[in-house]
Design a protein around this motif. Structure first.
Motif, PDB file in Angstrom:
ATOM      1  N   LEU A 105      38.806  46.420  30.824  1.00  0.00           N
ATOM      2  CA  LEU A 105      39.367  45.255  31.409  1.00  0.00           C
ATOM      3  C   LEU A 105      40.765  45.170  31.689  1.00  0.00           C
ATOM      4  O   LEU A 105      41.287  44.536  32.591  1.00  0.00           O
ATOM      5  N   ALA A 106      41.460  45.778  30.664  1.00  0.00           N
ATOM      6  CA  ALA A 106      42.963  45.674  30.754  1.00  0.00           C
ATOM      7  C   ALA A 106      43.549  46.535  32.036  1.00  0.00           C
ATOM      8  O   ALA A 106      44.275  45.926  32.872  1.00  0.00           O
ATOM      9  N   GLN A 107      42.901  47.663  32.291  1.00  0.00           N
ATOM     10  CA  GLN A 107      43.023  48.420  33.552  1.00  0.00           C
ATOM     11  C   GLN A 107      42.853  47.529  34.877  1.00  0.00           C
ATOM     12  O   GLN A 107      43.446  47.628  35.923  1.00  0.00           O
ATOM     13  N   LEU A 108      41.411  47.000  34.833  1.00  0.00           N
ATOM     14  CA  LEU A 108      41.130  46.317  35.998  1.00  0.00           C
ATOM     15  C   LEU A 108      41.937  45.187  36.468  1.00  0.00           C
ATOM     16  O   LEU A 108      42.240  44.673  37.359  1.00  0.00           O
ATOM     17  N   TRP A 109      42.307  44.430  35.228  1.00  0.00           N
ATOM     18  CA  TRP A 109      43.160  43.295  35.316  1.00  0.00           C
ATOM     19  C   TRP A 109      44.705  43.272  35.529  1.00  0.00           C
ATOM     20  O   TRP A 109      45.468  42.544  35.587  1.00  0.00           O
ATOM     21  N   GLY A 110      45.230  44.860  35.109  1.00  0.00           N
ATOM     22  CA  GLY A 110      46.607  45.066  35.115  1.00  0.00           C
ATOM     23  C   GLY A 110      47.433  44.533  34.048  1.00  0.00           C
ATOM     24  O   GLY A 110      48.565  43.910  34.380  1.00  0.00           O
ATOM     25  N   CYS A 111      46.822  44.501  32.787  1.00  0.00           N
ATOM     26  CA  CYS A 111      47.589  43.799  31.715  1.00  0.00           C
ATOM     27  C   CYS A 111      47.564  44.620  30.701  1.00  0.00           C
ATOM     28  O   CYS A 111      46.874  45.612  30.409  1.00  0.00           O
ATOM     29  N   PRO A 112      48.535  44.497  29.529  1.00  0.00           N
ATOM     30  CA  PRO A 112      48.722  45.181  28.355  1.00  0.00           C
ATOM     31  C   PRO A 112      47.453  45.127  27.588  1.00  0.00           C
ATOM     32  O   PRO A 112      46.647  44.208  27.357  1.00  0.00           O
ATOM     33  N   LEU A 113      47.440  46.574  26.729  1.00  0.00           N
ATOM     34  CA  LEU A 113      46.192  46.313  25.746  1.00  0.00           C
ATOM     35  C   LEU A 113      46.827  46.160  24.285  1.00  0.00           C
ATOM     36  O   LEU A 113      48.046  46.832  24.147  1.00  0.00           O
ATOM     37  N   VAL A 114      46.275  45.667  23.416  1.00  0.00           N
ATOM     38  CA  VAL A 114      46.582  45.404  22.024  1.00  0.00           C
ATOM     39  C   VAL A 114      45.693  45.885  21.208  1.00  0.00           C
ATOM     40  O   VAL A 114      44.690  45.162  21.186  1.00  0.00           O
ATOM     41  N   GLY A 115      45.954  46.792  20.237  1.00  0.00           N
ATOM     42  CA  GLY A 115      45.129  47.109  19.327  1.00  0.00           C
ATOM     43  C   GLY A 115      45.549  46.598  17.962  1.00  0.00           C
ATOM     44  O   GLY A 115      46.603  46.436  17.732  1.00  0.00           O
TER      45      GLY A 115
END
Length: 335
Positions: free
Chosen positions: A96-106
């Motif tokens: 989803l982060a790659q599809l939506w172009g937004c940061p990922l937060v673990g």
């Protein structure tokens, strides 16, 4: 106004929630329920999550009246937890982060509970008692981390309750711990059980193995009922938790005790801790029951705090970890 989608799936619950600037916009959840007398294995639990998570994401966005383009970051549980379910949710979060172009937060699962509790209650800098199926810890913030003042040396208290439910063939719907609590309300005899407190730490494995050894005879002879055993386990285990929490309150001089995690829903535990806190002049702050058990909104809230501090996760560093201690996390969003 950053808006964060949070995904949780460390155990038998999978959830998706949306938080914007301290406001919970949505919180969807599904639970993998197994037959009485059984637990949940990683493989079947992961398959359940895989079938449910995308529908939960869609539902969470719909409840929040948002579109994917409105999401500023995707937060997910990196650990601790069960490997296969964690991996399913992490894969969805990365996608989803790659599809939506937004940061990922673990996000550390334990800190998700803590930050949700801090958001909902009047406890900006509390002592924390975190009690769940996988964790039992006494925490307080100091010098950039949540420090562990005490913890279980073996089983988590929630796992101990669940194992008794399994032993007594108590249903897992809506949850074994909840059903143990209801039976305990009708218990009349207090069975003597091992009480193990070692400084600030507790141990539940001996308590459970003793129960497993004596339960068949007690039930066969009528010396105790299932209700008595549930009552006895709760009274003994919760007294241990109250003791170490009181000791930690005396040490830290914290004005509030924040109660978080799935077992925080238990009314008897709340009663015992309230009695202790009242005697010490402290305030008990139990988390709202809707957010005690694992949920996506708590991951979104912790992710929002991390995003605000610029603490994001590179795709290459977004692997899950089944063992992820609370005090490993550098807490950059608190002073």
């Amino acid at each position: 106004m950053p808006t964060v989608l949070g995904l949780e799936g460390s155990a038998n619950k999978v959830g998706a929630g949306v938080v914007r600037d301290g406001v919970i916009l949505s919180n969807r959840r599904a639970t993998y329920v197994t037959p009485p007398g059984t637990g949940f294995a990683p493989g079947p639990t992961a398959r359940h999550h895989r079938g449910a998570v995308l529908g939960l994401v869609g539902g969470a966005l719909a409840d929040a009246r948002l579109r994917p383009c409105d999401i500023d970051a995707v937060a997910f549980t990196r650990g601790p937890g069960m490997g296969a379910p964690l991996a399913v949710v992490a894969a969805v979060a990365r996608t989803l982060a790659q599809l939506w172009g937004c940061p990922l937060v673990g996000v550390n699962h334990c800190l998700g509970h803590v930050e949700m509790g801090r958001l909902l209650g009047p406890a900006p800098d509390p002592l924390v008692l975190y009690v769940s199926g996988g964790n039992t810890q006494v925490l307080a913030f100091s010098r950039g981390r949540y420090r562990i003042f005490g913890e279980t040396l073996d089983l988590a208290v929630g796992n101990c309750l669940d194992r008794l439910a399994r032993l007594l063939q108590i249903p897992n719907d809506p949850s074994p711990g909840y059903n143990v609590e209801q039976l305990a309300k009708r218990g009349r005899r207090l069975v003597d059980l091992p009480y193990v407190v070692k400084g600030m730490d507790v141990s539940f494995s001996g308590l459970l193995s003793h129960l497993q050894a004596i339960t068949p005879k007690l039930l066969a002879t009528g010396e105790a009922t299932p209700e008595d055993l549930c009552f006895s386990l709760q009274e003994t285990a919760f007294a241990m938790l109250a003791e170490v929490s009181e000791r930690a309150l005396a040490l830290t001089r914290a004005p509030q005790l924040l109660l978080v995690g799935g077992v925080a829903c238990n009314r008897r535990l709340q009663e015992m801790l309230q009695t202790m806190c009242s005697a010490r002049g402290a305030q008990l702050c139990p988390t709202d029951e809707r957010y005690c058990v694992d949920n996506g909104a708590m991951i979104a809230q912790a992710g929002w705090e991390m995003l605000r501090a610029g603490q994001v996760t590179e795709l290459s560093q977004s692997g899950i970890t089944q063992r992820y201690r609370t005090d490993e996390v550098e807490v950059t969003w608190r002073d």
